[in-house]
Design a protein around this motif. Structure first.
Motif, mmCIF file in Angstrom:
data_model
loop_
_atom_site.group_PDB
_atom_site.id
_atom_site.type_symbol
_atom_site.label_atom_id
_atom_site.label_comp_id
_atom_site.label_asym_id
_atom_site.label_seq_id
_atom_site.Cartn_x
_atom_site.Cartn_y
_atom_site.Cartn_z
ATOM 1 N N ALA B 139 32.708 24.981 -36.151
ATOM 2 C CA ALA B 139 32.004 26.250 -36.376
ATOM 3 C C ALA B 139 33.027 27.363 -36.498
ATOM 4 O O ALA B 139 33.983 27.415 -35.722
ATOM 5 N N ASP B 163 28.363 21.263 -32.352
ATOM 6 C CA ASP B 163 29.692 21.369 -32.962
ATOM 7 C C ASP B 163 30.735 20.723 -32.053
ATOM 8 O O ASP B 163 30.401 20.183 -30.981
ATOM 9 N N LYS B 167 28.822 23.242 -28.590
ATOM 10 C CA LYS B 167 27.846 24.314 -28.700
ATOM 11 C C LYS B 167 26.806 23.902 -29.742
ATOM 12 O O LYS B 167 27.101 23.110 -30.634
ATOM 13 N N HIS B 169 23.597 24.653 -32.582
ATOM 14 C CA HIS B 169 23.141 25.582 -33.621
ATOM 15 C C HIS B 169 21.863 25.043 -34.244
ATOM 16 O O HIS B 169 21.627 23.848 -34.253
ATOM 17 N N PRO B 204 23.340 30.060 -33.978
ATOM 18 C CA PRO B 204 23.736 29.429 -32.711
ATOM 19 C C PRO B 204 22.712 29.657 -31.601
ATOM 20 O O PRO B 204 22.055 30.691 -31.551
#
Lengths: 395, 360
Positions: B139, B163, B167, B169, B204
């Motif tokens: 990302a 990612d 994290k 999204h 995100p």
């Protein structure tokens, strides 16, 4: 889903813990049966209601109302503290419940109290050389002669026969009846003339079992439990009880923790055994299986509390539990490599030799108490509703 | 103490089970598997009405507001009936991620659509478990680049994408720069696929900075896949017992041969404790956080092993018929195989279990 036992029970758990903390120093160590510390400890536990809890006071028990959770808490706390929770053995675990259910008033008064107090030690005369899985084909005979039964025959796999004062014994009293209906359940003293006990040494090297030979053993007529020909029914009610006890996942859980510790401590070429991914994976597999069996045990406990039949969840415990325990002990031996071969009093022995002796002992338990194959018959017939194997046609 | 299902849970089990038995039988699964349907719309709609798609979504967003144990109960029914709908990602992993880490706007937009069965969601998180090929998503500047494989509940309207910094999204299927390819798997009752991202604008999840959120989402997926296996394996065992009771050879039903009985007994003996294990794993996910992760790992691994054993053994009990397409037993066999590999096979998940206990 509610896994708490509730406030009343947590308070009870506190009482049990306090008792153990205050009295553990008096608890006997080892497996003696007759010593004063053992008998005193047993008396104290009965008085407190930590053993013989629900057996009526008039018969020498503590006389509490049945409460499955309290019994479970007692078992858990004594096990966690590794303190003796009183005498076990076949007299207390199997004969006493049977007498309570089926015995005459006189039999209850005469036998239950002394058995609970450890004054009468019992052995169980069921299996015979030619009647193992097919127990109902047993041939030890008892013929009525005046006011006495005359017993002739042989029993095998009789634990504690050397130490026992009395035996509860299945004998054939109605040779003309169908095999399940010709059996009676007798009680008699091991001091009766005509009884010979020969130790049977097993693969572990111990002689936990015996052969018992009866030659014209004379037993008073009234020492029968239930009626003539009802012995199979009487025996079955207790065998079910025994199967429930074999393969206890909570005992396996504590062995698992010992195994995890062992694999972290032992090294191969200065590397911890657990750092070997193959051993680690085998350990994790067993941990997952132990976990499943412990959750299954919680389900069974919950079913009992709600007066429901645990059905398949209960039926599979002996089969799965003993096989799993055998594999667990076997993994420890593998993890120890050549050290795993050591036995008895060898230098370098690990865990007092228990990994090997338990590995072999659990093979014995896979066979004893209803073999794994008999368990599979039970599971498929009673659990899954599959038909019995047809009897071979007579030729 | 009550280790078991509540009355409401038994009711949920029955209502979903009854609908599937009456309206979404093997024939329906077969039709889906053979055809080019993106979705089995009739089944999706009916199950949405029963609350399946909104099961764990808060009532404020149009869902039923139930928990992981309820999701496991439904998954068991879906596995038992080889139901061709998106569930593990669409109804569990993505709603969970949104509820734990989504912004108010993300929740307000997607959760009601998912609950109503008007949209479906896929999960592109396999690389967070173990990456194959060169799959990896990076990302930067609000866009995603890279490749995600084995996207669960593929052919969705929106994807949850993890990612390489764990994290999460949201990416809509129609987003510019996103290429989506179906991966044909053994299991034709559920879709998986590949997503390629070339500077795709992503939304995100603000709460997903904490990597524990993604770990929870994966745990949830594992429990649900394991529960699906429980249902599928139980069904295979039931079919094996029924078939053995009818099939005659050597002048008697094969269920009376000990060799066959013992195969069935072994399946039952290994499978029955799995039910308690699923219940406990789901309960721990909801209520016993300190045990949740380890239990989820072991449950995924153990059901994978037992499922594989039952799938093989139950097929064998059926003899040659078990090997045919005609009988359709292979749909369950493949469903169990799919569940075993997805989100970590047994060896991989057990290694994670060892790591969780600091044994490595």
């Amino acid at each position: 889903m509610d896994l708490s036992y509730g406030g009343e029970y947590e308070a009870f758990r506190g009482e049990v813990r306090d008792f153990i903390a205050d009295h553990a120093s008096q608890a006997p160590k080892g497996n003696g049966m007759r010593s004063k510390p053992v008998l005193d400890w047993q008396a104290l536990l009965i008085e407190k209601g930590y053993t013989a809890r629900t057996i009526p006071r008039e018969y020498g028990g503590h006389g509490a109302e049945p409460d499955i959770l309290k019994s479970r808490i007692i078992a858990e706390e004594f096990a966690n503290a590794q303190v003796s929770n009183g005498l076990g053995g076949q007299g207390i675990q199997m004969l006493v419940p049977t007498l309570l259910e089926i015995g005459t008033e006189e039999q209850k008064k005469r036998f239950i109290g002394p058995t609970l107090r450890g004054e009468i030690v019992w052995c169980q005369g069921y299996s015979e050389p030619n009647a193992g899985s097919d127990l109902a084909s047993l041939t030890t005979s008892a013929v009525l002669d005046g006011d006495e039964w005359v017993v002739n025959g042989q029993k095998i796999w009789t634990s504690t026969a050397k130490q026992a004062d009395w035996i509860f014994c299945l004998v054939r009293t109605e040779p003309e009846a169908p095999k399940h209906k010709g059996i009676s359940f007798l009680l008699f003293s091991m001091d009766t003339p005509g009884i010979e006990v020969r130790p049977l040494k097993t693969m572990t090297g111990d002689s936990t079992f015996n052969e018992v030979f009866f030659t014209d053993v004379r037993v008073p007529k009234q020492q029968i439990v239930g009626s003539r020909g009802e012995g199979w029914f009487v025996a079955n009610s207790i065998l079910r009880h025994e199967r429930g006890m074999l393969g206890d996942p909570n005992a396996t859980f504590s062995r698992l923790n010992a195994l995890i510790e062992l694999m972290q401590q032992e090294t191969v070429d200065s590397r911890r055994v657990i750092d070997n991914p193959v051993f680690r994976d085998r350990l994790m597999q067993i941990q997952g299986e132990v976990m499943a069996m412990r959750f299954n045990d919680m389900r069974i406990l919950s079913a009992k509390l709600n007066n429901k039949d645990a059905s398949l969840a209960g039926m599979i415990v002996k089969l799965q539990g003993t096989e799993l325990r055998h594999r667990l002990e076997g993994l420890a031996i593998d993890a120890l490599g050549e050290l795993g071969l050591l036995y008895e009093d060898s230098p370098l022995l690990r865990g007092q030799g228990a990994w090997q002796s338990q590995y072999m002992f659990y093979l014995g338990l896979i066979i004893g108490g209803g073999t794994s194959q008999i368990q599979k018959n039970i599971i498929s017939e009673r659990g899954l509703g599959m038909p019995r194997e047809p009897k071979p046609q007579q030729v | 103490m009550e280790f078991g299902l509540t009355e409401e849970q038994v009711l949920l089990q029955d209502s979903v089970g009854r609908y599937l038995a009456d309206h979404a039988s093997l024939d329906r699964a077969r039709q889906f598997a053979d055809g080019a349907e993106e979705r089995a719309a009739d089944v999706c709609t009916a199950l949405a009405e029963l609350g399946v798609s909104g099961l764990i979504i808060d009532e404020a967003y149009g869902g039923v507001g139930l928990k992981m144990l309820d999701a496991a109960i439904v998954a068991e029914q879906l596995g038992g009936n080889v139901t061709p709908i998106a569930f593990a990602a669409s109804a569990v992993m993505v709603p969970l991620a949104l509820q734990r880490a989504g912004s108010e706007a993300q929740k307000a937009h997607w959760l009601p659509l998912l609950a109503a069965g008007e949209a479906s969601a896929g999960a592109a998180v396999s690389e967070a478990v173990a990456a194959r090929e060169d799959a990896r998503i990076s990302a930067s500047g609000g866009t995603l680049t890279g490749r995600a494989l084995f996207v669960l509940d593929h052919a969705a309207d929106v994807y949850l994408v993890a990612d390489d910094r764990r994290k999460m999204h949201l990416v809509e299927a129609k987003a510019r720069g996103l290429t989506s390819t179906r991966l044909t798997s053994i299991d034709k009752t559920r879709h998986i696929g590949e997503l390629r991202f070339e500077g795709v604008a992503a939304d995100p999840l603000p709460g997903s900075d904490d990597p524990a959120v993604l770990a929870d989402v994966i745990d949830a997926g594992r429990i649900v896949l394991a529960a699906d296996t429980l249902g599928a394996a139980q069904n295979m065992l039931d079919q094996a017992v029924a078939y053995a009771g009818e099939r005659q050879q050597f002048g008697r039903v094969i269920a009376s041969f000990q060799a066959v009985k013992h195969m069935c007994a072994e399946m039952a003996a290994r499978l029955e404790p799995c039910r308690a294990m699923i219940w406990y794993a789901a309960h721990a996910f909801d209520e016993v956080p300190e045990e949740s992760r380890l239990t989820a790992c072991h449950t995924k691994a153990h059901l994978g092993e037992v499922g594989k054993f039952v799938a093989k053994t139950a097929t064998e009990v059926h003899g040659g018929m078990g090997f045919t397409d005609l009988l359709g037993l292979h749909y369950w066999f493949k469903r169990i195989g799919f569940n075993r590999q997805m989100l970590g096979g047994p060896e991989l998940v057990r290694e994670e279990a060892a790591r969780l206990q600091e044994l490595i």
